[in-house]
Every structure is written in structure tokens, then in C-alpha cells.
Design a protein around this motif. Structure first.
Motif, PDB file in Angstrom:
ATOM      1  N   GLY A  56       0.559 -10.789  16.296  1.00  0.00           N
ATOM      2  CA  GLY A  56       1.798 -10.245  15.761  1.00  0.00           C
ATOM      3  C   GLY A  56       2.569 -11.210  14.882  1.00  0.00           C
ATOM      4  O   GLY A  56       3.218 -10.786  13.918  1.00  0.00           O
ATOM      5  N   HIS A  57       2.516 -12.508  15.181  1.00  0.00           N
ATOM      6  CA  HIS A  57       3.352 -13.466  14.460  1.00  0.00           C
ATOM      7  C   HIS A  57       2.593 -14.291  13.424  1.00  0.00           C
ATOM      8  O   HIS A  57       3.224 -14.935  12.576  1.00  0.00           O
ATOM      9  CB  HIS A  57       4.023 -14.424  15.452  1.00  0.00           C
ATOM     10  CG  HIS A  57       5.024 -13.746  16.340  1.00  0.00           C
ATOM     11  ND1 HIS A  57       4.652 -13.142  17.526  1.00  0.00           N
ATOM     12  CD2 HIS A  57       6.361 -13.554  16.209  1.00  0.00           C
ATOM     13  CE1 HIS A  57       5.738 -12.629  18.104  1.00  0.00           C
ATOM     14  NE2 HIS A  57       6.777 -12.854  17.331  1.00  0.00           N
ATOM     15  N   VAL A  58       1.270 -14.320  13.506  1.00  0.00           N
ATOM     16  CA  VAL A  58       0.494 -15.138  12.567  1.00  0.00           C
ATOM     17  C   VAL A  58      -0.478 -14.278  11.758  1.00  0.00           C
ATOM     18  O   VAL A  58      -0.443 -14.277  10.518  1.00  0.00           O
ATOM     19  CB  VAL A  58      -0.268 -16.251  13.324  1.00  0.00           C
ATOM     20  CG1 VAL A  58      -1.103 -17.068  12.338  1.00  0.00           C
ATOM     21  CG2 VAL A  58       0.695 -17.157  14.081  1.00  0.00           C
ATOM     22  N   LEU A  59      -1.354 -13.556  12.458  1.00  0.00           N
ATOM     23  CA  LEU A  59      -2.415 -12.840  11.757  1.00  0.00           C
ATOM     24  C   LEU A  59      -1.888 -11.683  10.923  1.00  0.00           C
ATOM     25  O   LEU A  59      -2.251 -11.537   9.757  1.00  0.00           O
ATOM     26  CB  LEU A  59      -3.456 -12.343  12.772  1.00  0.00           C
ATOM     27  CG  LEU A  59      -4.158 -13.430  13.595  1.00  0.00           C
ATOM     28  CD1 LEU A  59      -5.146 -12.799  14.555  1.00  0.00           C
ATOM     29  CD2 LEU A  59      -4.868 -14.410  12.666  1.00  0.00           C
ATOM     30  N   GLN A  60      -1.037 -10.846  11.551  1.00  0.00           N
ATOM     31  CA  GLN A  60      -0.531  -9.684  10.820  1.00  0.00           C
ATOM     32  C   GLN A  60       0.263 -10.083   9.571  1.00  0.00           C
ATOM     33  O   GLN A  60       0.009  -9.565   8.484  1.00  0.00           O
ATOM     34  CB  GLN A  60       0.329  -8.819  11.750  1.00  0.00           C
ATOM     35  CG  GLN A  60      -0.441  -8.106  12.855  1.00  0.00           C
ATOM     36  CD  GLN A  60      -1.217  -6.906  12.340  1.00  0.00           C
ATOM     37  OE1 GLN A  60      -1.098  -6.528  11.182  1.00  0.00           O
ATOM     38  NE2 GLN A  60      -2.021  -6.319  13.204  1.00  0.00           N
ATOM     39  N   PRO A  61       1.239 -11.005   9.673  1.00  0.00           N
ATOM     40  CA  PRO A  61       1.955 -11.366   8.434  1.00  0.00           C
ATOM     41  C   PRO A  61       1.081 -12.086   7.417  1.00  0.00           C
ATOM     42  O   PRO A  61       1.247 -11.900   6.212  1.00  0.00           O
ATOM     43  CB  PRO A  61       3.089 -12.280   8.934  1.00  0.00           C
ATOM     44  CG  PRO A  61       3.236 -11.956  10.379  1.00  0.00           C
ATOM     45  CD  PRO A  61       1.872 -11.621  10.853  1.00  0.00           C
ATOM     46  N   LEU A  62       0.154 -12.925   7.897  1.00  0.00           N
ATOM     47  CA  LEU A  62      -0.649 -13.722   6.972  1.00  0.00           C
ATOM     48  C   LEU A  62      -1.731 -12.905   6.294  1.00  0.00           C
ATOM     49  O   LEU A  62      -1.948 -13.012   5.083  1.00  0.00           O
ATOM     50  CB  LEU A  62      -1.274 -14.907   7.720  1.00  0.00           C
ATOM     51  CG  LEU A  62      -2.091 -15.891   6.881  1.00  0.00           C
ATOM     52  CD1 LEU A  62      -1.206 -16.556   5.846  1.00  0.00           C
ATOM     53  CD2 LEU A  62      -2.763 -16.919   7.772  1.00  0.00           C
ATOM     54  N   ILE A  63      -2.429 -12.072   7.078  1.00  0.00           N
ATOM     55  CA  ILE A  63      -3.578 -11.344   6.546  1.00  0.00           C
ATOM     56  C   ILE A  63      -3.170 -10.004   5.951  1.00  0.00           C
ATOM     57  O   ILE A  63      -3.608  -9.614   4.870  1.00  0.00           O
ATOM     58  CB  ILE A  63      -4.638 -11.141   7.652  1.00  0.00           C
ATOM     59  CG1 ILE A  63      -5.122 -12.515   8.153  1.00  0.00           C
ATOM     60  CG2 ILE A  63      -5.808 -10.324   7.149  1.00  0.00           C
ATOM     61  CD1 ILE A  63      -6.076 -12.433   9.320  1.00  0.00           C
ATOM     62  N   MET A  64      -2.306  -9.275   6.658  1.00  0.00           N
ATOM     63  CA  MET A  64      -1.995  -7.915   6.270  1.00  0.00           C
ATOM     64  C   MET A  64      -0.623  -7.767   5.626  1.00  0.00           C
ATOM     65  O   MET A  64      -0.315  -6.724   5.058  1.00  0.00           O
ATOM     66  CB  MET A  64      -2.082  -6.997   7.497  1.00  0.00           C
ATOM     67  CG  MET A  64      -2.176  -5.515   7.186  1.00  0.00           C
ATOM     68  SD  MET A  64      -2.343  -4.506   8.673  1.00  0.00           S
ATOM     69  CE  MET A  64      -3.908  -5.090   9.277  1.00  0.00           C
ATOM     70  N   GLY A  65       0.209  -8.781   5.713  1.00  0.00           N
ATOM     71  CA  GLY A  65       1.587  -8.630   5.262  1.00  0.00           C
ATOM     72  C   GLY A  65       1.713  -8.302   3.794  1.00  0.00           C
ATOM     73  O   GLY A  65       2.496  -7.439   3.406  1.00  0.00           O
ATOM     74  N   ARG A  66       0.943  -8.988   2.935  1.00  0.00           N
ATOM     75  CA  ARG A  66       1.077  -8.745   1.505  1.00  0.00           C
ATOM     76  C   ARG A  66       0.447  -7.433   1.086  1.00  0.00           C
ATOM     77  O   ARG A  66       0.921  -6.771   0.171  1.00  0.00           O
ATOM     78  CB  ARG A  66       0.434  -9.897   0.732  1.00  0.00           C
ATOM     79  CG  ARG A  66       1.145 -11.232   0.915  1.00  0.00           C
ATOM     80  CD  ARG A  66       0.498 -12.314   0.072  1.00  0.00           C
ATOM     81  NE  ARG A  66       1.189 -13.586   0.221  1.00  0.00           N
ATOM     82  CZ  ARG A  66       0.824 -14.696  -0.400  1.00  0.00           C
ATOM     83  NH1 ARG A  66      -0.244 -14.688  -1.205  1.00  0.00           N
ATOM     84  NH2 ARG A  66       1.499 -15.820  -0.215  1.00  0.00           N
TER      85      ARG A  66
END
Length: 432
Positions: A360-370
């Protein structure tokens, strides 16, 4: 006689002057009445002079540009705006309800096509690699599709074989786990007596016996829908093949059905939505793989049975964002509780929570956020609505559908001219 003539002449002149003044007064009254009559909105003609005083006529009403009559002008502006919003929202609601009814009627076709789109977005990069390697389009599509089927069937075979091999040991340990739970209920903070435990067990058995018919009917209905499942599977395979091979031509055909003025903007929004879907599927697969590996490592370290099937379950559950991996990880915690006791189960629970926090705090924003900028509340609401409308399949499809619609609406609402399509034919007028 001369005096008499003079008196008669004076009387005649007085009478004539009196007639002229009377005629002048009548003319003035006629002008005023005519002006008052012309000033009425019902009679066309010139307006009354500014100096005339008209009695009995109502003052004119200033009409707003959005009103067509005095009745509309008498209604407050805010109420008219609220009524306009209300009837438009009612029309939108009716159309949405009708679309949902249509989708519910043909869901046996809609759901396989949605799954085929997701698979196409997942396999499209591999087809692109083969096309760049000079493979024919049909051959590249067939190779990728067959390779994907082999990978899925091989994974399912390993999962089923390991599950069958470990069921006897797990069933034996589950009996010991049930006895441990009973002892904890007696000696733990609840302090339940044997009578209370027996009553609760009898109530559970009675509930199962009373609902046996429901379970049986559900199993029969599931067996009856086996043909539908097979039909849906074949439709997914065929649709995925043709989406991968002829997706561009199918999209161009659909765009040509639209008015000419809307084609470029819709084409731009559609292509951007497809890129969003591809990015979403890639990111979801990567996040699911990391979740499965992270939880699977802890299952192997603590020698939990069915480590590979449980990791595969976590991988599949991670395709439902936020809640999928947590629910599938809960199954791993229950297996650890039955097999190794509460301490190991708590450790596995901590591992599941830790992996969820990293996601929730690393993978989702880093990989899917953009690629997919969706608020977590929108994701939760979409998953809940998908579960209500179409069950597990709805939960799987709802989030990518929201992401695609989000990108499409933003592109359509953007005030810019999209790029000229590469296959566009521009006809220029010759100079005189």
C-alpha cells in the motif's frame, strides 16, 4: 337692428368657440385611450407617450434569458436550477438502470469479453516483441496465447497435486487444532464450560443440517452451469486471440461509426485508455508476484503445509486491489493456526500485514501511481459495487474499468486538439 345683429354675432362666435374646445377635449381623450390601449402587450402598435398616465395596466416584467413566459419568471431562479438538475439526473439514472439490466441479461457474453480484454492487455507486450522479431501477426498471437495457456495449466497442475498430497496430513492436524481451540475456549479469557461448548456445537450442526438442501441445490446449480463455464472459457480464448491479432482494426472500425467531428477525440481517448489498461495489468501482475513471493517465503521458513498453493492463492487474490491479498493471506494464517499453533499463526499474520503495508505504501504508489491515479475510496466503492453486481468477476473487473473510464473522461474533457492519426488522409485545397 345693428345692435341686435351685433348681439347675435357674439352668441354665434361663443357657440363656435365652445364647440371647438369640446372637440379638442374629445381628441385629447381619444389619444390617451388609444395610447393606453396600444401600451397593452396584447395589442401591437406604438407605445404610450412618457407623459401619459395609464391606469389599470400592470408594469412590464423583465424576463431572464432562460425563461420563456411570465410563469417561469415567477418561479425563483434557484428552484428552476434545482428542477433542471433533478430531471436531468432522473434521465441519467433511468439510462444507467437500463444499461445495467441489459448487461445483466447478456452477462454470459459481457464477462468473458471483459476477461479477454484484461488478458489481451497482459499479453499484448509479448505479441509486440514477436512482431518486432519479424513474426507474422497470426503466428505471434498463437505462440503467446498457447504459451500463456501452458503456463496456467502447469501452475494449476502443481497446485492441485500438492494440495492432494497434503490433505491427509492437514486433516489429521486439523483435529488436533480443533481440540486446542476447545481447550483455549475453556481455559482462556472466555472460560466457557463443557455445556456451553456442546450447545454451540449442537447449534452449528443444526444450522448445517437445516441448510443442507441449500448447499445441495447450489451444487446442482453449479453443475448445471458447467456448460456455461465451458462456453465462457471458449469465448475468452477466441476473443483474446482476435483482440490480440485484430484489435487495431476492430477499434478503427468502431471509430468510423462515429460522426467525423468526434472521431479524432474519441480515438485519442480510446488509445490512452488502452495504455492505462495495459499499465494497470502490468503493475497488478508485478505487485501480485511480489505479494506471493513475500508471503510464500515466510510459509516455507515456518514449514507451513501447502506453501506453494497458498502463495498461488495470494497471487490470484492480489488482482483484487487492497482486499484481495489480505483475504487470501487470511487463509494462510488459518492453515498455520491449524498446523503449527497460535504463535506461528501470529507470525504469519504479521508477515501478511507487513506485506500489505509495503504494497500500500511503496509498491502501489511507485509502480501503479503514475499509470492509474485512483483514490483508495474509489477503489473500495468500485470493488463493493462489482461484488454486488457480478460477484468475484465484478470485483476483478471493477477497478480496471474505473481506471479506463477515468482516463477516457479526462481525455475527452481536455481542451486540446489530439494528434493527427497516422492513417489519416488530409485533403488540401489547391491554391487559386
Amino acid at each position: 337692428m345693428s345692435r341686435f345683429e351685433r348681439v347675435r354675432g357674439r352668441l354665434r362666435r361663443a357657440y363656435q368657440s365652445r364647440q371647438q374646445s369640446a372637440r379638442a377635449d374629445e381628441g385629447t381623450l381619444d389619444d390617451v385611450s388609444t395610447g393606453a390601449r396600444v401600451a397593452s402587450p396584447a395589442v401591437p402598435g406604438p407605445t404610450a407617450p412618457p407623459s401619459a398616465s395609464v391606469y389599470g395596466a400592470e408594469p412590464p416584467v423583465d424576463l431572464h434569458s432562460s425563461t420563456s413566459s411570465r410563469d417561469d419568471a415567477d418561479v425563483p431562479h434557484g428552484l428552476r436550477i434545482a428542477a433542471a438538475w433533478c430531471w436531468r439526473l432522473i434521465v441519467i439514472g433511468v439510462v444507467a438502470w437500463a444499461l445495467l439490466r441489459i448487461v445483466g441479461t447478456i452477462k454470459i457474453v459481457i464477462i468473458p469479453l471483459a476477461i479477454a480484454l484484461l488478458l489481451s492487455a497482459l499479453l499484448a507486450p509479448a505479441v509486440g516483441w514477436l512482431l518486432r522479431a519479424r513474426f507474422p501477426r497470426s503466428l505471434a498471437t498463437a505462440v503467446v496465447l498457447v504459451g500463456g495457456l501452458v503456463a496456467v495449466i502447469g501452475t494449476l497442475t502443481l497446485v492441485v497435486n500438492e494440495f492432494i498430497r497434503g490433505v491427509p496430513e492437514l486433516s489429521a492436524k486439523s483435529s488436533e487444532g480443533v481440540r486446542q481451540i476447545q481447550n483455549w475456549l475453556k481455559t482462556g479469557p472466555l472460560h466457557l464450560s463443557d455445556t456451553q461448548l456442546d450447545r454451540y456445537i449442537d447449534e452449528a450442526q443444526g444450522w448445517i443440517n437445516n441448510n443442507t438442501s441449500k448447499f445441495t441445490s447450489g451444487a446442482l446449480s453449479t453443475a448445471a452451469t458447467l456448460a456455461e463455464v465451458l462456453t465462457g472459457t471458449l469465448l475468452v480464448l477466441f476473443a483474446t486471440f482476435f483482440f490480440l491479432r485484430d484489435g487495431t482494426r476492430i477499434w478503427r472500425f468502431l471509430v468510423r461509426l462515429l460522426p467525423v467531428a468526434a472521431r479524432w477525440k474519441v480515438d485519442d481517448a480510446g488509445r490512452a485508455s488502452w495504455q492505462t489498461l495495459v499499465a494497470y495489468v502490468r503493475a497488478t501482475v508485478l505487485v501480485a508476484f511480489i505479494d506471493a513471493v513475500g508471503i510464500g517465503i515466510f510459509l516455507v521458513i515456518f514449514d507451513i503445509p501447502f506453501a506453494f498453493p497458498l502463495a498461488a492463492l495470494v497471487f490470484l487474490g492480489a488482482f483484487i486491489p487492497i482486499v484481495g491479498a489480505a483475504l487470501s493471506g487470511g487463509v494462510a494464517v488459518l492453515v498455520a493456526l491449524v498446523d503449527s499453533g497460535p504463535v506461528t499463526a501470529l507470525i504469519i499474520l504479521g508477515a501478511v500485514i507487513g506485506v500489505q503495508q509495503i504494497e500500500g505504501h511503496v509498491l502501489q504508489p511507485l509502480i501503479m501511481g503514475r499509470a492509474v491515479a485512483l483514490h483508495p475510496l474509489a477503489v473500495i466503492i468500485g470493488i463493493a459495487a462489482g461484488v454486488v453486481l457480478a460477484g468475484i468477476t465484478g470485483a476483478l473487473v471493477s477497478v480496471p474499468l474505473i481506471a479506463v473510464l477515468n482516463t477516457a473522461v479526462r481525455r475527452l474533457a481536455a481542451r486540446r486538439v489530439p494528434d493527427t492519426p497516422p492513417d489519416a488522409v488530409v485533403v488540401a485545397a489547391q491554391a487559386p
